[in-house]
Design a protein around this motif. Structure first.
Motif, PDB file in Angstrom:
ATOM      1  N   GLU A 112      40.571  38.414  50.302  1.00 54.30           N
ATOM      2  CA  GLU A 112      40.855  37.101  49.734  1.00 54.30           C
ATOM      3  C   GLU A 112      39.823  36.787  48.656  1.00 54.30           C
ATOM      4  O   GLU A 112      38.648  37.042  48.836  1.00 54.30           O
ATOM      5  N   PHE A 113      40.284  36.235  47.539  1.00 58.58           N
ATOM      6  CA  PHE A 113      39.337  35.900  46.456  1.00 58.58           C
ATOM      7  C   PHE A 113      39.283  34.394  46.217  1.00 58.58           C
ATOM      8  O   PHE A 113      38.911  33.940  45.140  1.00 58.58           O
ATOM      9  N   LEU A 114      39.704  33.616  47.209  1.00 61.12           N
ATOM     10  CA  LEU A 114      39.756  32.172  46.988  1.00 61.12           C
ATOM     11  C   LEU A 114      38.363  31.549  47.056  1.00 61.12           C
ATOM     12  O   LEU A 114      37.480  32.031  47.755  1.00 61.12           O
ATOM     13  N   ARG A 115      38.215  30.484  46.271  1.00 63.75           N
ATOM     14  CA  ARG A 115      36.956  29.721  46.280  1.00 63.75           C
ATOM     15  C   ARG A 115      37.186  28.435  47.040  1.00 63.75           C
ATOM     16  O   ARG A 115      38.252  27.830  46.935  1.00 63.75           O
ATOM     17  N   GLU A 116      36.167  28.018  47.766  1.00 62.02           N
ATOM     18  CA  GLU A 116      36.286  26.744  48.465  1.00 62.02           C
ATOM     19  C   GLU A 116      36.450  25.619  47.447  1.00 62.02           C
ATOM     20  O   GLU A 116      35.830  25.654  46.387  1.00 62.02           O
TER      21      GLU A 116
ATOM     22  N   LEU B 174      47.543  30.751  45.531  1.00 64.32           N
ATOM     23  CA  LEU B 174      48.906  30.813  44.983  1.00 64.32           C
ATOM     24  C   LEU B 174      48.938  31.276  43.524  1.00 64.32           C
ATOM     25  O   LEU B 174      49.963  31.733  43.043  1.00 64.32           O
ATOM     26  N   TYR B 175      47.807  31.134  42.827  1.00 59.29           N
ATOM     27  CA  TYR B 175      47.743  31.548  41.414  1.00 59.29           C
ATOM     28  C   TYR B 175      46.558  32.502  41.214  1.00 59.29           C
ATOM     29  O   TYR B 175      45.660  32.222  40.417  1.00 59.29           O
ATOM     30  N   PRO B 176      46.548  33.615  41.919  1.00 58.30           N
ATOM     31  CA  PRO B 176      45.371  34.504  41.821  1.00 58.30           C
ATOM     32  C   PRO B 176      45.431  35.356  40.556  1.00 58.30           C
ATOM     33  O   PRO B 176      46.490  35.515  39.950  1.00 58.30           O
TER      34      PRO B 176
ATOM     35  N   LEU C  13      36.033  47.674  49.584  1.00 52.67           N
ATOM     36  CA  LEU C  13      34.926  47.687  48.614  1.00 52.67           C
ATOM     37  C   LEU C  13      35.161  46.723  47.457  1.00 52.67           C
ATOM     38  O   LEU C  13      34.215  46.128  46.932  1.00 52.67           O
ATOM     39  N   ILE C  14      36.425  46.552  47.063  1.00 53.78           N
ATOM     40  CA  ILE C  14      36.735  45.628  45.952  1.00 53.78           C
ATOM     41  C   ILE C  14      36.208  44.229  46.283  1.00 53.78           C
ATOM     42  O   ILE C  14      35.613  43.549  45.453  1.00 53.78           O
ATOM     43  N   LYS C  15      36.403  43.815  47.527  1.00 59.15           N
ATOM     44  CA  LYS C  15      35.961  42.465  47.909  1.00 59.15           C
ATOM     45  C   LYS C  15      34.435  42.335  47.817  1.00 59.15           C
ATOM     46  O   LYS C  15      33.907  41.424  47.171  1.00 59.15           O
ATOM     47  N   HIS C  16      33.721  43.258  48.444  1.00 60.93           N
ATOM     48  CA  HIS C  16      32.264  43.161  48.414  1.00 60.93           C
ATOM     49  C   HIS C  16      31.724  43.311  47.001  1.00 60.93           C
ATOM     50  O   HIS C  16      30.817  42.580  46.583  1.00 60.93           O
TER      51      HIS C  16
END
Ligand code: UGA
Length: 468
Positions: free
Chosen positions: A150-154, A162-164, A221-224
């Protein structure tokens, strides 16, 4: 599709609400009965734009709340694991919650299911989830394990979901990839964005988003690596800001000059009091631990972390250099959350600074539009809380801006000057143009930009000797 989402924290709750919004049938599973009762009663435990609307829209129709993980697994086509992965003392992620979910799921696998890790986890976690499920008796042909970081920001989590920029799915089989493609189909084929009731599209968003299919290890790895790179950008901007202060340059101009190079990009180059939150600090430590375990000494990450810590100390030194002694000084503080738009105070540099100022015996009157209640629990009566920014500023020796809330960038500056005991603003988030502050008679100290010192400028105009 029928989807179970395990864990109703930031990621799980937002993902569950957004999957329902995309048309899937969702069961949100949590073992905290109080939280479940609150969610069933329509209460939303976190401050997140559009989340109340989505939960209201789908509650009791396409989204249910349950404490029964096994039943949710039996009924689901896909199970997303979104439980916490807190840091251990050594910086590794504690994966025991993920493991216990995997163990429990295994007994309920009654047909082909895809188990998807959504929590931020180290590389090889999906491999371990698979091993645990197999060890607990589920047949290999009945499930696949995937990684869908997940790449969402708080604060902007629903819109980010919904718009990544992209959706990354790490899979080990085509059958599993098909399930994930089906889950994200309304986004990837653009049909969601044509709906009249869709959550409004933010300016920058490109639709439809790209679906990137990789191996599970690559997805992990992409996430980290993404979070580490973003934190590195912030620390880089902070380091450049320090040089700007020494040579009299303006970091905003410098970062604009750097960021307009399309290879670099302008975002996440805002210097300040350092990054915080539940993600960057934890993920950098975890990525460093992962690298070490794999035999690579990722010292660049040590430096990113060091610059971040130093940034808070630099700001504290600035407060001291402007106010001289701190004991008994009354300070108005704007912002306690780790960033604007959220009530989250985890690893908040603003809160850490307030705690350091309290140790220096300052008197603090703080205001935060959303995080005050949470901050009160941590600060335990040591701080006075104001109802708005002006009340926090009233009678203060100086005003400190510590969180980039939008409303803090739109204050009535004349009113502010009238309320402060001394017209001094120390801005840890660079929300104002120094020239504008000068026009309003405010001494203004920000990060990496020339200071405005109304007292000494007035003194210099009168021919007084400048104090150092
Ligand atoms: C971060 C990432 O941005 C998300 O992509 C990721 O999904 C998330 O972590 C996660 O791993 O779950 P988040 O922690 O919610 O999201 O917040 P950010 O907007 O990234 O801000 C993090 C910190 O950096 C804040 O303290 C913010 O004030 C600071 N920051 C951000 C800066 O100091 N300068 C900047 O230019 C940008």
């Amino acid at each position: 599709m029928r989807i179970a989402v395990v864990g109703s924290g930031y990621v799980g709750l937002v993902a569950g609400a957004c999957f329902a919004e995309l048309g899937h049938s969702v069961v949100l599973v949590d073992n905290d009965e109080e939280k479940l009762a609150a969610l069933r009663a329509g209460r939303v435990p976190i401050h997140e734009r559009f989340l109340p609307e989505l939960l209201e829209r789908h509650r009791g129709k396409r989204i249910e709340f349950s404490g029964d993980l096994q039943a949710a697994t039996r009924e689901g086509d896909a199970v997303f694991i979104a439980v916490g992965t807190p840091p251990t003392d050594t910086g590794d992620a504690d994966l025991s919650y993920v493991e216990s979910v995997a163990r429990e799921i295994s007994g309920a696998i009654n047909g082909y299911k895809v188990i998807i890790e959504k929590s931020t986890v180290p590389v090889y976690t999906s491999h371990w989830i698979r091993t645990v499920i197999l060890r607990n008796g589920a047949p290999a042909s009945h499930f696949d394990v995937a990684s869908n970081p997940e790449f969402l920001r708080e604060g902007t989590a629903v819109v980010d979901f919904l718009y990544p920029d992209r959706v990354v799915v790490g899979v080990e089989s085509e059958r599993c990839a098909e399930v994930l493609r089906a889950i994200y189909a309304p986004m990837a084929d653009g049909s969601y964005y044509e709906r009249s009731d869709a959550i409004p599209r933010p300016d920058r968003a490109q639709v439809p988003p790209r679906l990137i299919v990789t191996s599970t290890q690559s997805a992990e790895l992409i996430k980290h690596a993404s979070n580490a790179f973003l934190a590195m950008k912030i620390s880089f901007a902070n380091a450049v800001a320090s040089i700007c202060e020494s040579v009299g340059a303006n970091v905003q101009q410098v970062c604009e000059g750097i960021g307009t190079d399309s290879r670099i990009g302008p975002r996440f180059l805002n210097p300040g009091i350092g990054y915080g939150g539940s993600c960057f600090p934890k993920d950098l430590m975890a990525f460093r631990a992962v690298a070490k375990e794999s035999g690579y000494d990722f010292r660049l990450l040590d430096e990113v972390i060091r610059i971040n810590e130093e940034q808070r100390q630099r700001f504290l030194r600035k407060v001291r250099s402007v106010l001289w002694t701190l004991r008994g000084k009354r300070l108005g503080v704007l912002g306690l959350a780790f960033k604007g738009g959220t009530d989250d105070i985890r690893e908040s540099p603003a809160l850490l600074l307030v705690q350091e100022l309290l140790r220096e015996a300052c008197q603090i009157c703080a205001y935060d539009p959303a995080a005050a209640e949470r901050a009160k629990e941590v600060l335990k009566g040591g701080v006075q809380f104001a109802r708005d920014a002006y009340e926090a500023a009233a009678g203060a020796d100086a005003l400190l801006i510590l969180t980039e809330w939008e409303e803090f960038a739109a204050l009535d500056l004349d009113r502010l000057r009238g309320l402060l005991k001394y017209p001094i603003v120390l801005d840890g988030r660079n929300l104002y143009d120094p020239a504008v502050m000068a026009q309003h008679g405010l001494s203004y100290y920000s990060v990496g930009r020339p200071a405005v010192d109304t007292v000494h400028e007035a003194g210099a105009r009168l021919g007084n000797r400048r104090t150092p």
